[in-house]
Design a protein around this motif. Structure first.
Motif, PDB file in Angstrom:
ATOM      1  N   MET A 142       0.372  31.103  14.438  1.00 20.24           N
ATOM      2  CA  MET A 142      -0.839  31.920  14.322  1.00 20.24           C
ATOM      3  C   MET A 142      -1.386  32.006  12.903  1.00 20.24           C
ATOM      4  O   MET A 142      -2.589  31.826  12.680  1.00 20.24           O
ATOM      5  N   PRO A 143      -0.546  32.257  11.858  1.00 21.31           N
ATOM      6  CA  PRO A 143      -1.097  32.356  10.499  1.00 21.31           C
ATOM      7  C   PRO A 143      -1.780  31.086  10.013  1.00 21.31           C
ATOM      8  O   PRO A 143      -2.638  31.142   9.130  1.00 21.31           O
ATOM      9  N   ASP A 144      -1.396  29.927  10.578  1.00 17.76           N
ATOM     10  CA  ASP A 144      -2.025  28.667  10.180  1.00 17.76           C
ATOM     11  C   ASP A 144      -3.327  28.416  10.936  1.00 17.76           C
ATOM     12  O   ASP A 144      -4.159  27.616  10.491  1.00 17.76           O
ATOM     13  N   GLU A 145      -3.499  29.078  12.073  1.00 15.84           N
ATOM     14  CA  GLU A 145      -4.660  28.825  12.918  1.00 15.84           C
ATOM     15  C   GLU A 145      -5.769  29.861  12.746  1.00 15.84           C
ATOM     16  O   GLU A 145      -6.942  29.560  12.985  1.00 15.84           O
ATOM     17  N   PHE A 146      -5.394  31.081  12.353  1.00 13.34           N
ATOM     18  CA  PHE A 146      -6.374  32.152  12.248  1.00 13.34           C
ATOM     19  C   PHE A 146      -6.201  32.901  10.934  1.00 13.34           C
ATOM     20  O   PHE A 146      -5.104  32.956  10.374  1.00 13.34           O
ATOM     21  N   ASP A 147      -7.291  33.490  10.460  1.00 15.00           N
ATOM     22  CA  ASP A 147      -7.232  34.248   9.207  1.00 15.00           C
ATOM     23  C   ASP A 147      -6.353  35.483   9.333  1.00 15.00           C
ATOM     24  O   ASP A 147      -5.667  35.867   8.385  1.00 15.00           O
ATOM     25  N   ASP A 148      -6.397  36.119  10.499  1.00 15.64           N
ATOM     26  CA  ASP A 148      -5.593  37.322  10.711  1.00 15.64           C
ATOM     27  C   ASP A 148      -5.505  37.615  12.205  1.00 15.64           C
ATOM     28  O   ASP A 148      -6.041  36.858  13.026  1.00 15.64           O
ATOM     29  N   HIS A 149      -4.847  38.724  12.550  1.00 16.01           N
ATOM     30  CA  HIS A 149      -4.674  39.091  13.949  1.00 16.01           C
ATOM     31  C   HIS A 149      -6.021  39.335  14.637  1.00 16.01           C
ATOM     32  O   HIS A 149      -6.218  38.940  15.797  1.00 16.01           O
ATOM     33  N   ASP A 150      -6.935  39.976  13.930  1.00  9.29           N
ATOM     34  CA  ASP A 150      -8.241  40.269  14.525  1.00  9.29           C
ATOM     35  C   ASP A 150      -8.968  38.983  14.904  1.00  9.29           C
ATOM     36  O   ASP A 150      -9.639  38.914  15.944  1.00  9.29           O
ATOM     37  N   ALA A 151      -8.847  37.963  14.067  1.00  8.54           N
ATOM     38  CA  ALA A 151      -9.515  36.688  14.350  1.00  8.54           C
ATOM     39  C   ALA A 151      -8.922  36.030  15.592  1.00  8.54           C
ATOM     40  O   ALA A 151      -9.642  35.422  16.399  1.00  8.54           O
ATOM     41  N   ALA A 152      -7.606  36.163  15.759  1.00  2.00           N
ATOM     42  CA  ALA A 152      -6.965  35.589  16.946  1.00  2.00           C
ATOM     43  C   ALA A 152      -7.426  36.310  18.202  1.00  2.00           C
ATOM     44  O   ALA A 152      -7.706  35.683  19.238  1.00  2.00           O
ATOM     45  N   VAL A 153      -7.504  37.647  18.137  1.00  2.15           N
ATOM     46  CA  VAL A 153      -7.980  38.416  19.288  1.00  2.15           C
ATOM     47  C   VAL A 153      -9.413  38.026  19.627  1.00  2.15           C
ATOM     48  O   VAL A 153      -9.765  37.835  20.801  1.00  2.15           O
ATOM     49  N   ALA A 154     -10.260  37.889  18.608  1.00  4.22           N
ATOM     50  CA  ALA A 154     -11.655  37.517  18.844  1.00  4.22           C
ATOM     51  C   ALA A 154     -11.754  36.134  19.467  1.00  4.22           C
ATOM     52  O   ALA A 154     -12.587  35.891  20.350  1.00  4.22           O
ATOM     53  N   ASP A 155     -10.900  35.211  19.024  1.00  2.95           N
ATOM     54  CA  ASP A 155     -10.924  33.861  19.592  1.00  2.95           C
ATOM     55  C   ASP A 155     -10.548  33.894  21.059  1.00  2.95           C
ATOM     56  O   ASP A 155     -11.177  33.207  21.882  1.00  2.95           O
ATOM     57  N   TYR A 156      -9.521  34.668  21.411  1.00  2.35           N
ATOM     58  CA  TYR A 156      -9.145  34.799  22.821  1.00  2.35           C
ATOM     59  C   TYR A 156     -10.311  35.368  23.622  1.00  2.35           C
ATOM     60  O   TYR A 156     -10.667  34.834  24.685  1.00  2.35           O
ATOM     61  N   ARG A 157     -10.909  36.447  23.122  1.00  2.00           N
ATOM     62  CA  ARG A 157     -11.988  37.105  23.859  1.00  2.00           C
ATOM     63  C   ARG A 157     -13.178  36.158  24.051  1.00  2.00           C
ATOM     64  O   ARG A 157     -13.750  36.080  25.137  1.00  2.00           O
ATOM     65  N   ASN A 158     -13.523  35.409  23.008  1.00  2.00           N
ATOM     66  CA  ASN A 158     -14.714  34.564  23.070  1.00  2.00           C
ATOM     67  C   ASN A 158     -14.494  33.270  23.841  1.00  2.00           C
ATOM     68  O   ASN A 158     -15.465  32.632  24.265  1.00  2.00           O
ATOM     69  N   SER A 159     -13.239  32.880  24.037  1.00  2.00           N
ATOM     70  CA  SER A 159     -12.962  31.612  24.724  1.00  2.00           C
ATOM     71  C   SER A 159     -12.447  31.805  26.145  1.00  2.00           C
ATOM     72  O   SER A 159     -12.190  30.819  26.843  1.00  2.00           O
ATOM     73  N   SER A 160     -12.290  33.037  26.581  1.00  2.00           N
ATOM     74  CA  SER A 160     -11.725  33.311  27.902  1.00  2.00           C
ATOM     75  C   SER A 160     -12.778  33.864  28.846  1.00  2.00           C
ATOM     76  O   SER A 160     -13.739  34.510  28.408  1.00  2.00           O
ATOM     77  N   ASP A 161     -12.604  33.609  30.126  1.00  2.00           N
ATOM     78  CA  ASP A 161     -13.518  34.153  31.128  1.00  2.00           C
ATOM     79  C   ASP A 161     -13.476  35.679  31.084  1.00  2.00           C
ATOM     80  O   ASP A 161     -12.404  36.270  30.949  1.00  2.00           O
ATOM     81  N   PRO A 162     -14.638  36.335  31.166  1.00  3.06           N
ATOM     82  CA  PRO A 162     -14.651  37.801  31.100  1.00  3.06           C
ATOM     83  C   PRO A 162     -13.720  38.473  32.102  1.00  3.06           C
ATOM     84  O   PRO A 162     -13.127  39.512  31.792  1.00  3.06           O
ATOM     85  N   GLN A 163     -13.582  37.898  33.289  1.00  3.30           N
ATOM     86  CA  GLN A 163     -12.700  38.518  34.282  1.00  3.30           C
ATOM     87  C   GLN A 163     -11.230  38.422  33.871  1.00  3.30           C
ATOM     88  O   GLN A 163     -10.435  39.323  34.160  1.00  3.30           O
ATOM     89  N   VAL A 164     -10.876  37.348  33.180  1.00  7.12           N
ATOM     90  CA  VAL A 164      -9.511  37.218  32.686  1.00  7.12           C
ATOM     91  C   VAL A 164      -9.262  38.209  31.555  1.00  7.12           C
ATOM     92  O   VAL A 164      -8.182  38.801  31.452  1.00  7.12           O
ATOM     93  N   VAL A 165     -10.272  38.403  30.709  1.00  7.62           N
ATOM     94  CA  VAL A 165     -10.146  39.380  29.628  1.00  7.62           C
ATOM     95  C   VAL A 165      -9.924  40.777  30.201  1.00  7.62           C
ATOM     96  O   VAL A 165      -9.071  41.533  29.723  1.00  7.62           O
ATOM     97  N   VAL A 166     -10.666  41.114  31.242  1.00  9.72           N
ATOM     98  CA  VAL A 166     -10.496  42.420  31.880  1.00  9.72           C
ATOM     99  C   VAL A 166      -9.090  42.551  32.457  1.00  9.72           C
ATOM    100  O   VAL A 166      -8.461  43.622  32.383  1.00  9.72           O
ATOM    101  N   ARG A 167      -8.576  41.458  33.022  1.00  8.51           N
ATOM    102  CA  ARG A 167      -7.223  41.486  33.568  1.00  8.51           C
ATOM    103  C   ARG A 167      -6.219  41.769  32.454  1.00  8.51           C
ATOM    104  O   ARG A 167      -5.276  42.554  32.630  1.00  8.51           O
ATOM    105  N   LEU A 168      -6.406  41.147  31.299  1.00 14.60           N
ATOM    106  CA  LEU A 168      -5.501  41.386  30.177  1.00 14.60           C
ATOM    107  C   LEU A 168      -5.572  42.840  29.727  1.00 14.60           C
ATOM    108  O   LEU A 168      -4.530  43.454  29.446  1.00 14.60           O
ATOM    109  N   VAL A 169      -6.762  43.407  29.651  1.00 12.23           N
ATOM    110  CA  VAL A 169      -6.895  44.810  29.261  1.00 12.23           C
ATOM    111  C   VAL A 169      -6.117  45.701  30.226  1.00 12.23           C
ATOM    112  O   VAL A 169      -5.427  46.638  29.820  1.00 12.23           O
ATOM    113  N   GLY A 170      -6.204  45.397  31.516  1.00 10.22           N
ATOM    114  CA  GLY A 170      -5.447  46.170  32.499  1.00 10.22           C
ATOM    115  C   GLY A 170      -3.953  46.063  32.277  1.00 10.22           C
ATOM    116  O   GLY A 170      -3.223  47.057  32.386  1.00 10.22           O
TER     117      GLY A 170
END
Length: 225
Positions: A142-170
């Protein structure tokens, strides 16, 4: 010829789930006491897919009744039971023992109470998308791929289907609802594949709460209400 995916699932799909529950654990079931692995399988399956228990019992018993020969295993025509630490001659009796425990659980209504997952398999069976998220975006790379934890979370959110994101939140909220202590939350996220520490100054549960909030931000592909 090797089994097709459909034929594999039809004949061995639930048997395979039972075997996966034993990964890294001892197959120390006895006629009087199921192992930790089988209890975890029963607990999760009773509370998520109770109808699958009858299939598991049938597939275990049928495999024990008709074990494959070495040639058919080598050709991929049968499911190969993974090494569970038992002598080859003891595996059939063990499979019958598992089938008997599952049958007794169903016929007598012996349903394990809901509880915090106790095995690696149960953590991933109960929180599959969280395992994908932590293992995929927060590995040791992760440290080599993203600037920080927030950037990794944003990448997941922006690259994943909204319904999958909602499933993760649950799943995040379900994990937080277990109300574990911080040591147990640290163990939980490690079981689910996280290989880096939460960012300072957050505790494991504090960071999980933050991630749930970050993921509720409107997804670029979602519809505004």
């Amino acid at each position: 010829m090797p089994l097709s995916p459909l034929e594999h699932d039809r004949r061995y799909g639930e048997l395979d789930q039972v075997m996966r529950a034993y990964a890294g654990l001892r197959a120390d079931d006895t006629p009087d006491r199921p192992s930790e692995a089988l209890v975890a399988y029963l607990r999760h399956t009773w509370h998520s897919r109770p109808w699958a228990l009858a299939t598991a019992e049938m597939q275990l018993r049928e495999y024990a009744d008709h074990p494959p020969g070495r040639l058919r295993l080598r050709l991929g025509e049968f499911y190969a039971i993974p090494d569970v630490g038992l002598a080859e001659g003891d595996v059939r009796q063990w499979l019958y023992c598992l089938a008997d425990h599952i049958k007794r659980s169903v016929e007598e209504g012996e349903v394990p109470k809901p509880a915090t997952p106790a095995t690696h398999w149960e953590w991933h069976a109960r929180f599959p998308e969280l395992g994908q998220f932590l293992g995929g975006w927060f590995s040791q790379d992760m440290p080599d791929e993203f600037d920080d934890h927030d950037a990794a979370v944003a990448d997941y959110r922006n690259s994943s289907d909204p319904q999958v994101v909602v499933r993760l939140v649950g799943e995040l909220r379900e994990l937080l609802a277990l109300d574990l202590d911080e040591t147990d939350y640290a163990l939980a996220i490690a079981e689910l594949g996280m290989e880096v520490d939460p960012p300072a100054p957050y505790s494991p549960s504090g960071w999980l709460s933050l991630v749930a909030e970050q993921l509720t931000v409107s997804h670029p592909g979602s519809r505004e209400s």
